[in-house]
Design a protein around this motif. Structure first.
Motif, PDB file in Angstrom:
ATOM      1  N   UNK A  23       0.607  -1.272   0.008  1.00 18.18           N
ATOM      2  CA  UNK A  23      -0.051  -0.037   0.170  1.00 18.18           C
ATOM      3  C   UNK A  23       0.991   1.710  -0.348  1.00 18.18           C
ATOM      4  N   UNK A  24       1.913   1.450   0.621  1.00 17.52           N
ATOM      5  CA  UNK A  24       2.817   2.339   0.984  1.00 17.52           C
ATOM      6  C   UNK A  24       3.800   1.983  -0.814  1.00 17.52           C
ATOM      7  N   UNK A  25       4.197   1.556  -1.184  1.00 16.95           N
ATOM      8  CA  UNK A  25       5.002   1.512  -2.218  1.00 16.95           C
ATOM      9  C   UNK A  25       3.960   2.347  -3.367  1.00 16.95           C
ATOM     10  N   UNK A  26       2.447   1.129  -3.558  1.00 18.29           N
ATOM     11  CA  UNK A  26       1.597   1.800  -4.362  1.00 18.29           C
ATOM     12  C   UNK A  26       1.106   3.338  -4.155  1.00 18.29           C
ATOM     13  N   UNK A  27       1.195   4.168  -3.530  1.00 17.43           N
ATOM     14  CA  UNK A  27       0.830   5.560  -2.883  1.00 17.43           C
ATOM     15  C   UNK A  27       1.499   5.808  -3.786  1.00 17.43           C
ATOM     16  N   UNK A  29       4.063   5.209  -5.900  1.00 16.64           N
ATOM     17  CA  UNK A  29       4.219   5.343  -7.180  1.00 16.64           C
ATOM     18  C   UNK A  29       3.055   5.868  -7.807  1.00 16.64           C
ATOM     19  N   UNK A  30       2.384   6.467  -7.073  1.00 17.79           N
ATOM     20  CA  UNK A  30       1.054   7.441  -7.337  1.00 17.79           C
ATOM     21  C   UNK A  30       1.553   9.002  -7.188  1.00 17.79           C
ATOM     22  N   UNK A  31       2.205   9.118  -6.962  1.00 19.76           N
ATOM     23  CA  UNK A  31       3.093  10.858  -6.320  1.00 19.76           C
ATOM     24  C   UNK A  31       4.101  10.131  -7.132  1.00 19.76           C
ATOM     25  N   UNK A  32       5.335   9.335  -7.602  1.00 21.58           N
ATOM     26  CA  UNK A  32       6.846  10.044  -8.110  1.00 21.58           C
ATOM     27  C   UNK A  32       7.060   8.458  -9.013  1.00 21.58           C
ATOM     28  N   UNK A  33       6.337   8.245  -9.533  1.00 24.45           N
ATOM     29  CA  UNK A  33       6.201   7.032 -10.896  1.00 24.45           C
ATOM     30  C   UNK A  33       6.639   7.602 -11.557  1.00 24.45           C
ATOM     31  N   UNK A  34       6.182   9.017 -12.080  1.00 22.37           N
ATOM     32  CA  UNK A  34       6.883   9.136 -13.217  1.00 22.37           C
ATOM     33  C   UNK A  34       7.548   9.938 -13.220  1.00 22.37           C
ATOM     34  N   UNK A  35       8.239  10.786 -12.192  1.00 20.53           N
ATOM     35  CA  UNK A  35       9.330  11.745 -11.362  1.00 20.53           C
ATOM     36  C   UNK A  35      10.857  10.875 -12.432  1.00 20.53           C
ATOM     37  N   UNK A  36      11.051  11.993 -13.037  1.00 24.23           N
ATOM     38  CA  UNK A  36      12.370  11.193 -13.336  1.00 24.23           C
ATOM     39  C   UNK A  36      13.374  12.014 -13.085  1.00 24.23           C
ATOM     40  N   UNK A  37      13.715  12.735 -12.134  1.00 24.81           N
ATOM     41  CA  UNK A  37      14.696  13.991 -12.005  1.00 24.81           C
ATOM     42  C   UNK A  37      15.656  12.717 -10.811  1.00 24.81           C
ATOM     43  N   UNK A  38      15.609  12.486 -10.753  1.00 23.78           N
ATOM     44  CA  UNK A  38      16.697  11.648  -9.600  1.00 23.78           C
ATOM     45  C   UNK A  38      16.534  10.319  -9.878  1.00 23.78           C
ATOM     46  N   UNK A  39      17.470   9.130  -8.698  1.00 26.19           N
ATOM     47  CA  UNK A  39      17.207   7.801  -8.775  1.00 26.19           C
ATOM     48  C   UNK A  39      16.457   8.144  -8.071  1.00 26.19           C
ATOM     49  N   UNK A  40      15.125   6.645  -7.624  1.00 22.85           N
ATOM     50  CA  UNK A  40      15.064   6.840  -6.532  1.00 22.85           C
ATOM     51  C   UNK A  40      15.106   4.539  -5.872  1.00 22.85           C
ATOM     52  N   UNK A  41      15.389   4.577  -4.296  1.00 21.62           N
ATOM     53  CA  UNK A  41      15.428   3.182  -4.274  1.00 21.62           C
ATOM     54  C   UNK A  41      14.313   3.197  -3.513  1.00 21.62           C
ATOM     55  N   UNK A  51       6.216  -7.940  -2.107  1.00 20.53           N
ATOM     56  CA  UNK A  51       5.368  -6.757  -2.410  1.00 20.53           C
ATOM     57  C   UNK A  51       5.750  -5.542  -2.810  1.00 20.53           C
ATOM     58  N   UNK A  52       6.487  -4.619  -2.890  1.00 18.43           N
ATOM     59  CA  UNK A  52       7.103  -4.025  -3.329  1.00 18.43           C
ATOM     60  C   UNK A  52       7.413  -4.053  -4.711  1.00 18.43           C
ATOM     61  N   UNK A  53       8.073  -5.111  -5.221  1.00 19.15           N
ATOM     62  CA  UNK A  53       8.336  -5.578  -6.326  1.00 19.15           C
ATOM     63  C   UNK A  53       6.975  -5.445  -7.519  1.00 19.15           C
ATOM     64  N   UNK A  54       6.216  -5.729  -6.676  1.00 17.88           N
ATOM     65  CA  UNK A  54       4.744  -5.551  -8.023  1.00 17.88           C
ATOM     66  C   UNK A  54       5.136  -4.513  -7.376  1.00 17.88           C
ATOM     67  N   UNK A  55       4.977  -3.529  -7.018  1.00 17.10           N
ATOM     68  CA  UNK A  55       3.654  -2.477  -6.387  1.00 17.10           C
ATOM     69  C   UNK A  55       4.785  -1.383  -7.591  1.00 17.10           C
ATOM     70  N   UNK A  56       6.231  -1.734  -7.391  1.00 10.42           N
ATOM     71  CA  UNK A  56       6.664  -0.124  -8.675  1.00 10.42           C
ATOM     72  C   UNK A  56       7.228  -0.980  -9.953  1.00 10.42           C
ATOM     73  N   UNK A  57       6.752  -2.413 -10.252  1.00 12.06           N
ATOM     74  CA  UNK A  57       6.616  -2.833 -11.869  1.00 12.06           C
ATOM     75  C   UNK A  57       7.033  -1.436 -12.868  1.00 12.06           C
TER      76      UNK A  57
END
Ligand code: PGA
Length: 256
Positions: A23-27, A29-41, A51-57
């Motif tokens: 749920x946290x990862x999905x939320x 991704x909604x915020x910055x899933x398309x943001x490309x200004x820096x690397x995110x981990x 679970x997180x792998x699926x959410x950020x796929x």
């Protein structure tokens, strides 16, 4: 200023079940899933990696990381997880030598070094953590200690391997305490770290290696910290456990 791309990592520590992590990862991704200004981990606990792998796929710019790894490939090491297992779980990064590992699990620089070498050999990018306790800082020992942690933790790595290494400076007194290092304090230590990297690996590697700051990073202090010449992103604990706030940190920490 060298052209280093910012990298912001969230260390969820021992928090979140699989469902909560998803749920946290999905939320997030909604915020910055398309943001490309820096690397995110995102670095959830082992049990929530899937679970997180699926959410950020679908989010190309968000990578998966683990919080620890064992240096052996397999065998009788009850409770441990190998590099190959983390790769299999979708990880690209692994945090190594976090101060909590050093403090509660007796990890030392030579163990950090073994883990970093194993991670690199297996195709994982290590985020190698260093940082001083308050006692060491008050005694004026920060520079010596941090240089030794860098030299010990990264001993024997090649310049080529260093291209995959991220360093995180996390003063222990600033972790989870709400007491952040000032941008000037952090910059001073980042400068020492970069100088040590120069001694060990030469100016090209030193100039290219990304050094994150960690310790009570929040949205309101990220831009100033990441605006320092030798600070190339953040390793975020508590403030990465809330999607909107962590997304604000990501946006504030991007500097190209
Ligand atoms: P904090 O933790 O942001 O909660 O201070 C940082 C870390 O330990 O990586």
């Amino acid at each position: 200023m060298a052209n280093r791309r910012s990298i912001i990592a969230g260390n969820w520590k021992m928090n979140k079940t699989g469902a909560e992590a998803r749920a946290l990862a999905e939320a997030f991704v909604k915020e910055v899933g398309a943001f490309s200004g820096c690397d995110i981990v995102l670095c959830p606990p082992f049990t929530a990696l899937e679970a997180v792998r699926a959410a950020i796929a679908g989010a190309k710019n968000i990578a998966l990381g683990a919080q620890n790894v064992h240096f052996e490939a397999s065998g009788a090491y009850t409770g441990e997880i190998s590099v190959g297992m983390l790769k299999d779980a979708g990880c690209a990064y692994v945090i190594i030598g976090h101060s909590e590992r050093r403090q509660y699990f007796a990890e030392c620089d030579s163990l950090v070094n073994k883990k970093a070498k194993a991670a690199l050999a297996g195709g994982l990018k290590p985020i190698v953590c260093v940082g001083e306790t308050l006692d060491v800082r008050d005694a004026g020992g920060t520079e010596k200690l941090v240089r030794a942690q860098i030299a010990g933790g990264l001993a024997g790595l090649t310049a080529e391997q260093m291209a995959s290494v991220v360093v995180a400076y996390e003063p222990v007194w600033a972790i989870g305490t709400g007491r952040t290092a000032t941008p000037a304090q952090a910059q001073e230590v980042h400068g020492w770290i970069r100088d040590e990297l120069k001694k060990l690996f030469g100016p090209a590697v030193a100039g290219a290696t990304r050094i994150q700051y960690g310790g009570s990073v929040k949205a309101s202090n990220t831009a100033e910290l990441c605006g320092q010449p030798d600070i190339d992103g953040a390793l975020v604990g508590g403030a990465s456990l809330e999607a909107k706030g962590f997304a604000d940190i990501v946006r504030a920490g991007a500097k190209g």
